[in-house]
Design an enzyme around this catalytic site. Sequence first.
Site, PDB file in Angstrom:
ATOM      1  N   ASP A   1     -67.434  30.650  24.380  1.00 48.95           N
ATOM      2  CA  ASP A   1     -68.384  30.505  24.137  1.00 48.95           C
ATOM      3  C   ASP A   1     -69.333  29.208  24.390  1.00 48.95           C
ATOM      4  OD1 ASP A   1     -69.937  32.530  21.775  1.00 48.95           O
ATOM      5  OD2 ASP A   1     -70.263  30.259  22.011  1.00 48.95           O
TER       6      ASP A   1
ATOM      7  N   HIS B   1     -71.950  37.189  18.723  1.00 48.79           N
ATOM      8  CA  HIS B   1     -71.027  36.332  20.191  1.00 48.79           C
ATOM      9  C   HIS B   1     -69.150  37.004  20.558  1.00 48.79           C
ATOM     10  CE1 HIS B   1     -73.650  32.663  20.695  1.00 48.79           C
ATOM     11  NE2 HIS B   1     -74.487  33.248  20.276  1.00 48.79           N
TER      12      HIS B   1
END
Length: 499
Positions: free
Chosen positions: A117, A16
């Site tokens: 995120d 990520h």
Amino acid sequence: MVQLHAFFFPFLAQGHLIPLLEMAKLFTSRGVKSTIISTPFFAEPIKEKLTQESGIDIGLKIIKFPHPESGLPDHVVSVELVNTDELFSQFGKAIAMMQEPFEELVHGFKPDFIVSDMFFPWTVDSAAKFDIPRLIFHGTSCLALCVGEQMQRHKPFKNVSSDSESFFVPDLPHRLEFLRTQICVADLEEHESDFGRLLKQVRESDRRSYGVLVNSFYELEPAYSDHYRTVLGRRSWNIGPLFLCDSGNNEGRGHRGKKSAVDADKWKSWLDSREPDSVVYACFGSMTSFTHAQLHEIGIGLEASGQDFVWVLRKCENKEDEIEDWRPEGFEERMKDKGLIIRGWAPQLMILNHPAIGVFVTHCGWNSTLEGICAGVPMVTWPLFAEQFFNEKLVTDVLKTGVSVGNKIWRKAGSEGVASAAVSTAVRQVMVGEEAEEIRCRAKEWKEMARKTVGEEAGIFPADRIQQQKSEKTADMYFPADRIHQQKSEKAADSYLHL
Ligand code: UDP
């Protein structure tokens, strides 16, 4: 023109972090002032990545993690180390406890927008509190976003009576077939688990976000980009492949923020001595783990395929001296000229782009999938968990640049169940014969397409790229930051969230 300031908030996992850093660099190159928010553990790799080239000025603010009151042991600093339900639950608490210090930073620095995120769902509330837009980053394909949403809307897995009965997900551009054992249990379960609750929050925060940033390119999955926007109603931008837009030097880009476990001299000279398109590269991302029995089968399968291979074995962070009792007898001796085993972090991006690589055996994490596509390499797909079974379908059913090894079970840790014969058969199917040649040609066409998408000069996101996207079915021909900028100057009393 007033410069916009954005906060980028990557999740605590390599897969990520990498694309979000590349995204921050992209926004910076488009005139936005960028600040990364992260934790002490990730500070070093972030700094290393950001200092690889001069002229890129990106700020970094650190939030302590884990908070002592979360109960999470101090050493569990990244999601890669979360391997029990108890740790998951504590990790979730520790993540939630980041909200207060995060909002203190927003209050202090007053960014104009937040790129968060998906696994920080509460940032949508933080953004609303300060009346600024929040863009969400899922780190996956448009196809996976569409499948995930339609799966939740229709719950087609409820219509099958056994684990071996397959089903199709309704209302999608293609007929994509799954088994319920390939779906995350938290998505299937009626009763709520901690992870199920988190996924629900993620979905809610998604709907309340200003927009969605996708590390993909329109030409790769036009039907799903359109579906996501027009059928599912998301304001989304395809701004990838982000690593092709990254202006960092090759070495830095190749390492993706971690030091390689193998000398460049070693793997390069090993690959240089091989024929083009002749080597299998097998790597399963930053988080997967197999049982010893499964590793044994992979070893036998690679050997039986008759092909040379580079195989990346993930090192368990806490088990430096793990006994390798998975090895078939005499394996490393027999394979000493045919196989290169890398224990630890591999320079994947560089290896994939070496001309000797002929196939990528991948777990279908989205970064790896996209990297394989952009390298023009056929794939053997071996999804394990997360949304990897969805990404597999893009490769096998839509692009038709790979074949599945046939894994049927969604499992985060200790994956097993694929026989060596399935490995060797799949590898040979994409390496040898007429069908393999066709797959290879298609794969190489995608490589060209990806490069055209970001312009010949990797590193410069072409100013006119977003204008070109006018042809896409979207009202948004502006780069997301430009759109926010425009709206900011037009903004009266209205809230961004309602624009
Ligand atoms: N990666 C790497 N070397 C490794 C393992 C992974 O460089 O040994 C990189 C890979 O290139 C990709 C990322 O780590 O950019 C993994 O992300 P992905 O989404 O593929 O999988 P995840 O690790 O999140 O499951």
